[in-house]
Design a protein around this motif. Structure first.
Motif, PDB file in Angstrom:
ATOM      1  N   SER A 104       0.636   6.031  -8.341  1.00  0.00           N
ATOM      2  CA  SER A 104       0.006   6.978  -7.425  1.00  0.00           C
ATOM      3  C   SER A 104       0.685   8.344  -7.493  1.00  0.00           C
ATOM      4  O   SER A 104       1.905   8.441  -7.534  1.00  0.00           O
ATOM      5  CB  SER A 104       0.080   6.457  -5.990  1.00  0.00           C
ATOM      6  OG  SER A 104      -0.452   7.416  -5.099  1.00  0.00           O
ATOM      7  N   PRO A 105      -0.111   9.406  -7.477  1.00  0.00           N
ATOM      8  CA  PRO A 105       0.482  10.741  -7.420  1.00  0.00           C
ATOM      9  C   PRO A 105       1.044  11.059  -6.028  1.00  0.00           C
ATOM     10  O   PRO A 105       1.745  12.048  -5.854  1.00  0.00           O
ATOM     11  CB  PRO A 105      -0.690  11.664  -7.764  1.00  0.00           C
ATOM     12  CG  PRO A 105      -1.908  10.910  -7.332  1.00  0.00           C
ATOM     13  CD  PRO A 105      -1.576   9.454  -7.556  1.00  0.00           C
ATOM     14  N   LEU A 106       0.755  10.194  -5.058  1.00  0.00           N
ATOM     15  CA  LEU A 106       1.215  10.413  -3.686  1.00  0.00           C
ATOM     16  C   LEU A 106       2.642   9.908  -3.512  1.00  0.00           C
ATOM     17  O   LEU A 106       3.057   8.949  -4.160  1.00  0.00           O
ATOM     18  CB  LEU A 106       0.301   9.674  -2.701  1.00  0.00           C
ATOM     19  CG  LEU A 106      -1.183  10.026  -2.750  1.00  0.00           C
ATOM     20  CD1 LEU A 106      -1.974   9.107  -1.832  1.00  0.00           C
ATOM     21  CD2 LEU A 106      -1.410  11.481  -2.381  1.00  0.00           C
ATOM     22  N   THR A 107       3.364  10.534  -2.606  1.00  0.00           N
ATOM     23  CA  THR A 107       4.686  10.026  -2.238  1.00  0.00           C
ATOM     24  C   THR A 107       4.499   8.814  -1.337  1.00  0.00           C
ATOM     25  O   THR A 107       3.410   8.595  -0.787  1.00  0.00           O
ATOM     26  CB  THR A 107       5.508  11.083  -1.477  1.00  0.00           C
ATOM     27  OG1 THR A 107       4.844  11.347  -0.223  1.00  0.00           O
ATOM     28  CG2 THR A 107       5.651  12.377  -2.277  1.00  0.00           C
ATOM     29  N   GLN A 108       5.556   8.048  -1.162  1.00  0.00           N
ATOM     30  CA  GLN A 108       5.466   6.905  -0.258  1.00  0.00           C
ATOM     31  C   GLN A 108       5.172   7.356   1.165  1.00  0.00           C
ATOM     32  O   GLN A 108       4.457   6.681   1.893  1.00  0.00           O
ATOM     33  CB  GLN A 108       6.744   6.061  -0.330  1.00  0.00           C
ATOM     34  CG  GLN A 108       6.829   5.295  -1.623  1.00  0.00           C
ATOM     35  CD  GLN A 108       7.968   4.299  -1.672  1.00  0.00           C
ATOM     36  OE1 GLN A 108       8.105   3.627  -2.650  1.00  0.00           O
ATOM     37  NE2 GLN A 108       8.781   4.192  -0.642  1.00  0.00           N
ATOM     38  N   ARG A 109       5.683   8.488   1.550  1.00  0.00           N
ATOM     39  CA  ARG A 109       5.390   9.023   2.887  1.00  0.00           C
ATOM     40  C   ARG A 109       3.897   9.344   3.016  1.00  0.00           C
ATOM     41  O   ARG A 109       3.269   9.038   4.026  1.00  0.00           O
ATOM     42  CB  ARG A 109       6.229  10.270   3.156  1.00  0.00           C
ATOM     43  CG  ARG A 109       5.758  11.023   4.423  1.00  0.00           C
ATOM     44  CD  ARG A 109       6.780  11.934   4.953  1.00  0.00           C
ATOM     45  NE  ARG A 109       7.644  10.999   5.671  1.00  0.00           N
ATOM     46  CZ  ARG A 109       8.944  11.134   5.861  1.00  0.00           C
ATOM     47  NH1 ARG A 109       9.555  12.132   5.449  1.00  0.00           N
ATOM     48  NH2 ARG A 109       9.653  10.258   6.501  1.00  0.00           N
ATOM     49  N   GLU A 110       3.313   9.937   1.976  1.00  0.00           N
ATOM     50  CA  GLU A 110       1.880  10.253   2.012  1.00  0.00           C
ATOM     51  C   GLU A 110       1.026   8.984   2.039  1.00  0.00           C
ATOM     52  O   GLU A 110       0.018   8.919   2.740  1.00  0.00           O
ATOM     53  CB  GLU A 110       1.495  11.113   0.811  1.00  0.00           C
ATOM     54  CG  GLU A 110       2.077  12.517   0.864  1.00  0.00           C
ATOM     55  CD  GLU A 110       1.949  13.276  -0.448  1.00  0.00           C
ATOM     56  OE1 GLU A 110       1.810  14.516  -0.391  1.00  0.00           O
ATOM     57  OE2 GLU A 110       2.001  12.638  -1.536  1.00  0.00           O
ATOM     58  N   ARG A 149       6.402   6.304   8.722  1.00  0.00           N
ATOM     59  CA  ARG A 149       7.620   6.202   7.923  1.00  0.00           C
ATOM     60  C   ARG A 149       7.352   5.629   6.541  1.00  0.00           C
ATOM     61  O   ARG A 149       6.669   4.625   6.380  1.00  0.00           O
ATOM     62  CB  ARG A 149       8.632   5.344   8.664  1.00  0.00           C
ATOM     63  CG  ARG A 149       8.935   5.931  10.058  1.00  0.00           C
ATOM     64  CD  ARG A 149       9.907   5.097  10.770  1.00  0.00           C
ATOM     65  NE  ARG A 149      11.175   5.212  10.051  1.00  0.00           N
ATOM     66  CZ  ARG A 149      12.341   5.162  10.621  1.00  0.00           C
ATOM     67  NH1 ARG A 149      12.422   4.985  11.914  1.00  0.00           N
ATOM     68  NH2 ARG A 149      13.439   5.274   9.909  1.00  0.00           N
ATOM     69  N   ALA A 150       7.958   6.248   5.536  1.00  0.00           N
ATOM     70  CA  ALA A 150       7.796   5.826   4.142  1.00  0.00           C
ATOM     71  C   ALA A 150       8.430   4.466   3.876  1.00  0.00           C
ATOM     72  O   ALA A 150       7.998   3.753   2.970  1.00  0.00           O
ATOM     73  CB  ALA A 150       8.411   6.871   3.210  1.00  0.00           C
ATOM     74  N   ASN A 151       9.432   4.086   4.674  1.00  0.00           N
ATOM     75  CA  ASN A 151      10.099   2.808   4.417  1.00  0.00           C
ATOM     76  C   ASN A 151       9.151   1.624   4.574  1.00  0.00           C
ATOM     77  O   ASN A 151       9.387   0.558   4.011  1.00  0.00           O
ATOM     78  CB  ASN A 151      11.348   2.646   5.284  1.00  0.00           C
ATOM     79  CG  ASN A 151      11.024   2.433   6.748  1.00  0.00           C
ATOM     80  OD1 ASN A 151      10.057   2.980   7.279  1.00  0.00           O
ATOM     81  ND2 ASN A 151      11.853   1.651   7.408  1.00  0.00           N
ATOM     82  N   VAL A 152       8.058   1.796   5.293  1.00  0.00           N
ATOM     83  CA  VAL A 152       7.055   0.740   5.428  1.00  0.00           C
ATOM     84  C   VAL A 152       6.466   0.422   4.050  1.00  0.00           C
ATOM     85  O   VAL A 152       6.285  -0.745   3.696  1.00  0.00           O
ATOM     86  CB  VAL A 152       5.938   1.171   6.418  1.00  0.00           C
ATOM     87  CG1 VAL A 152       4.777   0.213   6.378  1.00  0.00           C
ATOM     88  CG2 VAL A 152       6.501   1.281   7.818  1.00  0.00           C
ATOM     89  N   ILE A 153       6.214   1.444   3.261  1.00  0.00           N
ATOM     90  CA  ILE A 153       5.666   1.241   1.914  1.00  0.00           C
ATOM     91  C   ILE A 153       6.709   0.567   1.025  1.00  0.00           C
ATOM     92  O   ILE A 153       6.375  -0.329   0.250  1.00  0.00           O
ATOM     93  CB  ILE A 153       5.175   2.573   1.304  1.00  0.00           C
ATOM     94  CG1 ILE A 153       4.117   3.220   2.210  1.00  0.00           C
ATOM     95  CG2 ILE A 153       4.641   2.362  -0.109  1.00  0.00           C
ATOM     96  CD1 ILE A 153       2.903   2.350   2.517  1.00  0.00           C
ATOM     97  N   SER A 154       7.958   0.945   1.155  1.00  0.00           N
ATOM     98  CA  SER A 154       9.026   0.280   0.396  1.00  0.00           C
ATOM     99  C   SER A 154       9.081  -1.200   0.734  1.00  0.00           C
ATOM    100  O   SER A 154       9.197  -2.049  -0.153  1.00  0.00           O
ATOM    101  CB  SER A 154      10.387   0.908   0.694  1.00  0.00           C
ATOM    102  OG  SER A 154      10.461   2.189   0.139  1.00  0.00           O
ATOM    103  N   MET A 155       8.979  -1.523   2.005  1.00  0.00           N
ATOM    104  CA  MET A 155       9.023  -2.925   2.411  1.00  0.00           C
ATOM    105  C   MET A 155       7.813  -3.693   1.880  1.00  0.00           C
ATOM    106  O   MET A 155       7.936  -4.841   1.462  1.00  0.00           O
ATOM    107  CB  MET A 155       9.117  -3.037   3.935  1.00  0.00           C
ATOM    108  CG  MET A 155      10.456  -2.551   4.475  1.00  0.00           C
ATOM    109  SD  MET A 155      10.713  -2.857   6.248  1.00  0.00           S
ATOM    110  CE  MET A 155       9.403  -1.914   7.003  1.00  0.00           C
ATOM    111  N   LEU A 188      -4.689   4.157  -2.655  1.00  0.00           N
ATOM    112  CA  LEU A 188      -4.078   3.935  -3.975  1.00  0.00           C
ATOM    113  C   LEU A 188      -5.105   3.897  -5.097  1.00  0.00           C
ATOM    114  O   LEU A 188      -4.758   3.593  -6.236  1.00  0.00           O
ATOM    115  CB  LEU A 188      -3.276   2.629  -3.960  1.00  0.00           C
ATOM    116  CG  LEU A 188      -2.068   2.614  -3.035  1.00  0.00           C
ATOM    117  CD1 LEU A 188      -1.446   1.223  -3.006  1.00  0.00           C
ATOM    118  CD2 LEU A 188      -1.052   3.663  -3.454  1.00  0.00           C
ATOM    119  N   ASP A 189      -6.352   4.191  -4.783  1.00  0.00           N
ATOM    120  CA  ASP A 189      -7.430   4.172  -5.770  1.00  0.00           C
ATOM    121  C   ASP A 189      -7.530   2.802  -6.439  1.00  0.00           C
ATOM    122  O   ASP A 189      -7.624   2.684  -7.657  1.00  0.00           O
ATOM    123  CB  ASP A 189      -7.236   5.281  -6.818  1.00  0.00           C
ATOM    124  CG  ASP A 189      -8.514   5.558  -7.603  1.00  0.00           C
ATOM    125  OD1 ASP A 189      -9.606   5.321  -7.062  1.00  0.00           O
ATOM    126  OD2 ASP A 189      -8.405   5.982  -8.766  1.00  0.00           O
TER     127      ASP A 189
END
Length: 142
Positions: free
Chosen positions: A22-28, A37-43, A63-64
């Motif tokens: 994805s071209p998006l950051t985890q925060r996006e 919070r971006a940590n949700v995506i990390s988890m 995420l297309d």
């Protein structure tokens, strides 16, 4: 000796490449599905947090990815009995790529009406799909 079947990839293993591409950051991505919070995506990507079912379609769109396919992955891991029940009822639901193929067929046949699907048509259609698969894989078309 009989080998046991290879287990299906876990949901987070299937999710990870979509997040990484994805071209998006985890925060996006997180904000796109309603988290601050971006940590949700990390988890989620490491499997330490399940993706809530109500967020799967939204996550797939951010995420297309195909929402139906992503929901199947999640159900396969989180609730295989529910997946089995859904597949009995919804087995014929097309993925977004399959729906796009149907749209293309309808667009190209707009002036021709309903196609006559006889054995000859089906054979020619299958041959066309085989040729496209060869082209996509870089193999010579026979």
């Amino acid at each position: 000796m009989t080998r046991s079947p290879t287990p299906a990839p876990r949901f987070h293993e299937q999710l990870l490449p979509f997040i990484e591409r994805s071209p998006l950051t985890q925060r996006e991505i997180a904000r796109g599905i309603g988290y601050d919070r971006a940590n949700v995506i990390s988890m989620m990507k490491y499997g330490t947090m399940k993706v809530p079912f109500r967020k799967i379609a939204l996550l797939a769109r951010v995420l297309d990815a195909d929402p139906l396919e992503m929901m199947r992955w999640a159900l396969q891991e989180y609730s295989p009995e529910t997946l089995a029940a859904f597949e009995d009822v919804f087995a014929g639901l097309p993925t977004s790529k399959e729906r796009r193929l149907l749209e293309i067929i309808r667009e190209e046949r707009v002036d021709l009406g309903e196609p006559l699907i006889d054995c000859e048509f089906e054979e020619r259609f299958r041959q066309s799909l085989c040729e496209l698969s060869c082209i996509e894989c870089g193999m010579p078309v026979t």
